[in-house]
Design a protein around this motif. Structure first.
Motif, PDB file in Angstrom:
ATOM      1  N   PRO A  27      53.626  41.807  42.399  1.00  0.00           N
ATOM      2  CA  PRO A  27      53.244  42.820  41.401  1.00  0.00           C
ATOM      3  C   PRO A  27      52.471  42.223  40.218  1.00  0.00           C
ATOM      4  O   PRO A  27      51.564  42.864  39.686  1.00  0.00           O
ATOM      5  CB  PRO A  27      54.570  43.430  40.945  1.00  0.00           C
ATOM      6  CG  PRO A  27      55.644  42.575  41.495  1.00  0.00           C
ATOM      7  CD  PRO A  27      55.081  41.764  42.598  1.00  0.00           C
ATOM      8  N   ARG A  30      48.860  41.778  41.327  1.00  0.00           N
ATOM      9  CA  ARG A  30      48.184  43.085  41.371  1.00  0.00           C
ATOM     10  C   ARG A  30      47.861  43.590  39.959  1.00  0.00           C
ATOM     11  O   ARG A  30      46.769  44.088  39.706  1.00  0.00           O
ATOM     12  CB  ARG A  30      49.022  44.090  42.144  1.00  0.00           C
ATOM     13  CG  ARG A  30      49.075  43.776  43.625  1.00  0.00           C
ATOM     14  CD  ARG A  30      49.920  44.792  44.383  1.00  0.00           C
ATOM     15  NE  ARG A  30      50.031  44.426  45.767  1.00  0.00           N
ATOM     16  CZ  ARG A  30      49.119  44.703  46.694  1.00  0.00           C
ATOM     17  NH1 ARG A  30      48.029  45.359  46.371  1.00  0.00           N
ATOM     18  NH2 ARG A  30      49.289  44.327  47.946  1.00  0.00           N
ATOM     19  N   LEU A  31      48.811  43.436  39.063  1.00  0.00           N
ATOM     20  CA  LEU A  31      48.611  43.878  37.681  1.00  0.00           C
ATOM     21  C   LEU A  31      47.475  43.097  37.009  1.00  0.00           C
ATOM     22  O   LEU A  31      46.557  43.692  36.443  1.00  0.00           O
ATOM     23  CB  LEU A  31      49.909  43.704  36.885  1.00  0.00           C
ATOM     24  CG  LEU A  31      49.810  43.980  35.388  1.00  0.00           C
ATOM     25  CD1 LEU A  31      49.627  45.472  35.139  1.00  0.00           C
ATOM     26  CD2 LEU A  31      51.056  43.463  34.683  1.00  0.00           C
ATOM     27  N   HIS A  34      44.058  43.831  38.580  1.00  0.00           N
ATOM     28  CA  HIS A  34      43.567  45.131  38.123  1.00  0.00           C
ATOM     29  C   HIS A  34      42.954  45.039  36.721  1.00  0.00           C
ATOM     30  O   HIS A  34      41.940  45.667  36.438  1.00  0.00           O
ATOM     31  CB  HIS A  34      44.689  46.162  38.149  1.00  0.00           C
ATOM     32  CG  HIS A  34      44.284  47.504  37.631  1.00  0.00           C
ATOM     33  ND1 HIS A  34      43.502  48.371  38.365  1.00  0.00           N
ATOM     34  CD2 HIS A  34      44.525  48.110  36.431  1.00  0.00           C
ATOM     35  CE1 HIS A  34      43.283  49.461  37.633  1.00  0.00           C
ATOM     36  NE2 HIS A  34      43.895  49.329  36.473  1.00  0.00           N
ATOM     37  N   ASN A  35      43.593  44.236  35.875  1.00  0.00           N
ATOM     38  CA  ASN A  35      43.121  44.084  34.495  1.00  0.00           C
ATOM     39  C   ASN A  35      42.107  42.947  34.333  1.00  0.00           C
ATOM     40  O   ASN A  35      41.761  42.593  33.205  1.00  0.00           O
ATOM     41  CB  ASN A  35      44.304  43.866  33.557  1.00  0.00           C
ATOM     42  CG  ASN A  35      45.134  45.118  33.419  1.00  0.00           C
ATOM     43  OD1 ASN A  35      44.610  46.183  33.126  1.00  0.00           O
ATOM     44  ND2 ASN A  35      46.431  45.005  33.661  1.00  0.00           N
TER      45      ASN A  35
END
Length: 175
Positions: A27, A30-31, A34-35
């Motif tokens: 996670p 992914r976080l 994404h940023n």
């Protein structure tokens, strides 16, 4: 990402609190992907890990958050690249079914070791050539992560021939 020292960041502390770092790495990757901060956070965590090492051959061998995040970043960003680069060769290997066993204890006919070694060499050469030829297709985010690893490793182990040669060869192919 910008917390200094990195050991006071929420990401680092979270990584220290959990036993199964793989569960938190996915996670987080992914976080941060994404940023558009994945390169930065992996670089900061890895730099801290590398600076603590006394033996450069153990880089990313441990159960650390940075090693698990590197694994996840490669899976997330590099899976398509890996498939497009190596799938044709793997399919050929499976189709041809040439024996590549070179352990004499596992072969009935000892005379076939030389032929098996030739088969193995041919396949390894094809895989290596495919990787070299596809370097320009490697996802940019992975190139940046690998480049940062090379810079960090050579910074902390500047006189270690293995680190410098290995990382220059392995990582520059993709940069």
């Amino acid at each position: 990402v910008n917390q200094r020292p990195i050991t006071t960041s929420a990401v680092y502390l979270l990584g220290e609190m959990v036993t199964n770092k793989q569960e938190i790495a996915q996670p987080l990757v992914r976080l941060f992907t994404h940023n558009k901060r994945i390169v930065d956070i992996i670089q900061r965590l890895a730099e801290y890990e590398i600076c603590k090492l006394t033996d450069p051959t153990t880089i990313f061998r441990g159960n650390t958050l940075s090693s698990k995040m590197m694994d996840e970043a490669m899976k997330l960003s590099g899976l398509h690249y890996l498939h497009s680069t190596l799938r044709p060769i793997v399919e050929l290997i499976l189709q041809e079914k040439k024996c590549c066993e070179i352990d004499s204890a596992r072969i009935k006919e000892k005379t076939s070791i030389e032929q098996n070694l030739n088969n193995l060499y041919e396949y390894v050469e094809r895989v290596f050539d495919a990787i070299i030829r596809s370097a320009h297709k490697c996802p940019r985010v992975l190139c940046e992560i690998f480049h940062n690893m090379r810079v960090s490793a050579t910074k902390y182990f500047p006189k270690n021939k293995e680190v410098n040669v290995y990382l220059i060869c392995a990582l520059d192919v993709l940069h």
